[in-house]
Design an enzyme around this catalytic site. Structure first.
Site, PDB file in Angstrom:
ATOM      1  CD  GLN A  91      -2.838  -1.163   2.419  1.00 16.14           C
ATOM      2  OE1 GLN A  91      -2.847  -0.254   3.240  1.00 16.14           O
ATOM      3  NE2 GLN A  91      -3.589  -2.247   2.568  1.00 16.14           N
ATOM      4  CG  HIS A 151      -3.912   0.154   7.695  1.00 18.17           C
ATOM      5  ND1 HIS A 151      -4.512  -0.336   8.841  1.00 18.17           N
ATOM      6  CD2 HIS A 151      -4.410  -0.592   6.674  1.00 18.17           C
ATOM      7  CE1 HIS A 151      -5.328  -1.323   8.526  1.00 18.17           C
ATOM      8  NE2 HIS A 151      -5.279  -1.493   7.202  1.00 18.17           N
ATOM      9  CD  GLU A 250     -15.833   5.068  11.501  1.00 16.40           C
ATOM     10  OE1 GLU A 250     -16.436   4.097  12.003  1.00 16.40           O
ATOM     11  OE2 GLU A 250     -15.203   5.907  12.181  1.00 16.40           O
ATOM     12  CE1 TYR A 260     -14.947  12.445  14.195  1.00 15.10           C
ATOM     13  CE2 TYR A 260     -12.734  13.088  14.859  1.00 15.10           C
ATOM     14  CZ  TYR A 260     -14.016  13.425  14.474  1.00 15.10           C
ATOM     15  OH  TYR A 260     -14.384  14.761  14.375  1.00 15.10           O
ATOM     16  CE1 TYR A 271     -10.588  -7.644   7.609  1.00 11.19           C
ATOM     17  CE2 TYR A 271      -8.879  -6.974   9.152  1.00 11.19           C
ATOM     18  CZ  TYR A 271      -9.679  -6.711   8.061  1.00 11.19           C
ATOM     19  OH  TYR A 271      -9.573  -5.502   7.430  1.00 11.19           O
TER      20      TYR A 271
END
Length: 377
Positions: A91, A151, A250, A260, A271
């Protein structure tokens, strides 16, 4: 080799109930029943972010570390040189890009900055001159350096003279709750890289929360892997969407000093099965204004403003990696109320979405043979 979709016609009719419940009918015009889609420029390898330099020029990043300038009218595509080295693995890589609207020669870009076999999310600034990035500076490097390749977050938004950067938690979920670490945070800086005087750590917020241990550039915490950020043009709010684990994607309205929730609360599941943390909500953690269960793997987000597709005006467009779709999330009084899939499996995984000055919609397919696509009438 050039791979063109030449004026392929596709339909995306908004369901009648959707329009009736979310649009002001006094302002409503008839929705044109179909659109065309075409590739702009050559094939790109895992493109990730894009932004307009002008009405007829666009910059596009490739995750592998290349940056391209595309002339929309002539479809001439040129590589921009001077891109810094990136940690290009899974990523990580060269990710989002943002052009300063007040000075289109000034470019901001987010990337995974290598440090040996580790990397951090970083924010760079440069001047675009003759297809080269010059006068470069590094405005920010996250302190959650890791050998993880997931991430990174890396979405950018500019609001007036400040820049917001989303930083993922790199798979180290508990760090998203540590306000001294950049993991799972939205960073706010002035455009020169200095710290705004009213960031939470300054003590400017009038609430009972102790911000003395917050890093001075952190604006909000408790995020997982933010992949879309957009300014609401109607009220100036910063909207952010992020990937949940097994469900629980979200949308949040990001405000100074708020938490948050990740991983204390989540609408997703482990998972391996089972709830995460305290469950779906708890005191002290902000509720999302919209969520997806199951996950759609959202990426890219923009508020549609334009006349080409008038019934989309004022609502938001979100790309879906998992379902290879473009989602329309309808708003009523600036809050989401329903959603519709405009089209699915037409161009593949949609990584980013933007709207041109003429109202046409630009999409990035982030696959190995991906590229830029224009949706128009």
């Amino acid at each position: 080799m050039r791979n063109l979709i030449s004026a392929l016609t596709l339909s995306f009719t908004i369901p009648a109930a959707f329009a009736q419940t979310t649009l002001d009918t006094s302002q409503q015009t008839d929705l044109k029943p179909s659109a065309k889609i075409e590739r702009i420029g050559d094939t790109l390898v895992h493109p990730w972010g894009m932004d307009f330099v002008s009405d007829t020029e666009i910059l596009v990043t490739e995750r592998g570390g290349k940056l391209f300038h595309i002339d929309i009218q002539s479809q001439t595509q040129r590589e921009v040189t001077g891109v810094p080295d990136v940690f290009s693995f899974r990523q990580g890589g060269l990710l989002d890009i943002k052009v300063d609207e007040n000075d289109p020669s000034t470019i901001y870009f987010c990337y995974s900055k290598p440090d040996g076999n580790q990397a951090s999310t970083a924010l760079g600034k440069a001047v675009l001159k003759d297809f080269e990035l010059t006068d470069q500076s590094t405005l920010f490097v996250a302190n959650n350096i890791s050998n993880s390749s997931i991430h990174f977050g890396c979405r950018i938004e500019i609001v007036n003279d400040q820049i917001y950067l989303a930083v993922g938690e790199r798979g180290q979920r508990d760090e998203a709750q540590d306000p001294s670490i950049h993991s799972g945070a939205v960073i706010r800086l002035n455009l020169d890289g200095s710290i705004p005087q009213d960031n939470p750590s300054s003590g400017a917020l009038s609430n009972s929360i102790d911000y003395s241990n917050w890093h001075d550039d952190i604006f909000s915490k408790g995020h997982r892997n933010p992949q879309g950020m957009a300014l609401n043009p109607h009220n100036g709010e910063i909207w952010l969407h992020e990937h949940g684990p097994r469900g629980g994607d979200e949308i949040n309205i990001v405000q100074s000093g708020l938490n948050y929730g990740w991983p204390k609360v989540s609408y997703g599941e482990e998972y391996s099965g089972g709830k995460i943390g305290l469950g779906t909500s708890a005191k002290g953690y902000e509720e999302p204004i919209w969520k997806w269960v199951p996950s759609i793997a959202p990426s890219g987000m923009t508020f549609y403003q334009g006349t080409m597709f008038p019934d989309l005006d004022g609502h938001i467009l979100v790309g879906s990696l998992k379902f290879r779709s473009l989602y329309l999330v309808a708003l009523n009084k600036n809050r989401p109320v329903s959603e519709s899939v405009l089209f699915q499996n037409v161009i593949g995984r949609i990584r980013d979405v933007d709207v041109a000055a003429d109202g046409s919609i630009y999409l990035l397919n982030d696959e190995k043979d991906g590229g830029v696509y224009r949706v128009f009438q």
